[in-house]
Design an enzyme around this catalytic site. Structure first.
Site, short mmCIF file in Angstrom:
data_model
loop_
_atom_site.label_atom_id
_atom_site.label_comp_id
_atom_site.label_asym_id
_atom_site.label_seq_id
_atom_site.Cartn_x
_atom_site.Cartn_y
_atom_site.Cartn_z
CB ALA A 168 -79.86 104.87 48.83
CG ASP A 209 -79.16 95.55 43.48
OD1 ASP A 209 -78.87 94.79 44.42
OD2 ASP A 209 -80.13 96.34 43.53
#
Length: 235
Positions: free
Chosen positions: A26, A146
């Site tokens: 993304a 992340d």
């Protein structure tokens, strides 16, 4: 102005002729190429069309800067992370070290033979090492953003772990931010590796022995975990 833009696009297309696209998310495209004789990963952040161009440029450049800063800070402290070869500010691209001869922790876990004591011992040692790495990253006040079993690489011949993908990383002294980082990792374990509570616990136990302000961080982690469970329970 339009002619200059067109020429710039042609130059960029020419440069990418030898770039192999290996992933697109993304936020960025990931390429593999040879850069000055070295096997190289290129992470190119692309613009978001829904944002105002000037705002988009500022935000994208800030993200690139934060990512590079966090990687360099980790490497300076002795934490294994990719070497940065070059940063192209025009295309918001980071040229960095490629660990082609490694596997992700995710792959390593999937390949484990649960009947083999040697494999289980190797897994346990690897998970404890991962916990140490996260603790050392948090001691630098770096929030990875992340943490997953896909964003840590294992070099088999050296039995060493390399932390990658700092795309969401930032600097923070907040105990809650560090607790959220741990919660992201726990959710990644549970969603990717069924019945993996004990695996994450090994990481967490190792983490707690090394991280500064362990008690405060774990308290925040437990609070975040409870909020997460409530959201799952009630939608």
């Amino acid at each position: 102005m339009e002619i200059e833009k067109s020429e710039q696009n042609k130059i960029e297309e020419k440069q990418k002729e030898n770039w192999e696209l290996i992933n697109q998310g993304a936020e960025a495209r990931i390429y593999r190429t040879i850069f000055y004789g070295k096997q190289t990963i290129i992470k190119e952040r692309f613009s978001k069309k829904y944002r105002h161009p000037k705002l988009d440029k500022i935000l994208t450049q800030k993200r690139v800067s934060q990512e590079v800063k966090c990687i360099c800070k980790c490497r300076k402290a002795g934490i294994l992370a990719p070497s940065i070869y070059y940063v192209d500010k025009e295309t918001n691209s980071i040229f960095m070290e490629d660990f082609k001869d490694s596997i992700t922790l995710k792959q390593f876990i999937f390949n484990i033979n649960i009947e083999s004591q040697k494999d289980l011992l190797n897994l346990s040692q690897t998970l404890r090492e991962y916990g140490k790495i996260i603790a050392n990253v948090h001691n630098l006040n770096i929030i990875h953003g992340d943490l997953t079993t896909s964003n840590i690489l294992l070099k088999m011949e050296k039995n060493s772990l390399i932390l990658i993908d700092f795309g969401l990383s930032y600097i923070s002294t907040s105990f809650e931010d560090k607790g959220v980082d741990l919660y992201v990792l726990e959710r990644a374990f549970l969603s990717t590796h069924p019945k993996s509570e004990s695996l994450f616990q090994e990481v967490l136990d190792s983490y707690k022995k090394i991280v500064n302000s362990s008690k405060q961080i774990i308290q925040q982690f437990e609070k975040v975990r409870k909020r997460g469970r409530k959201r799952i329970s009630f939608g």
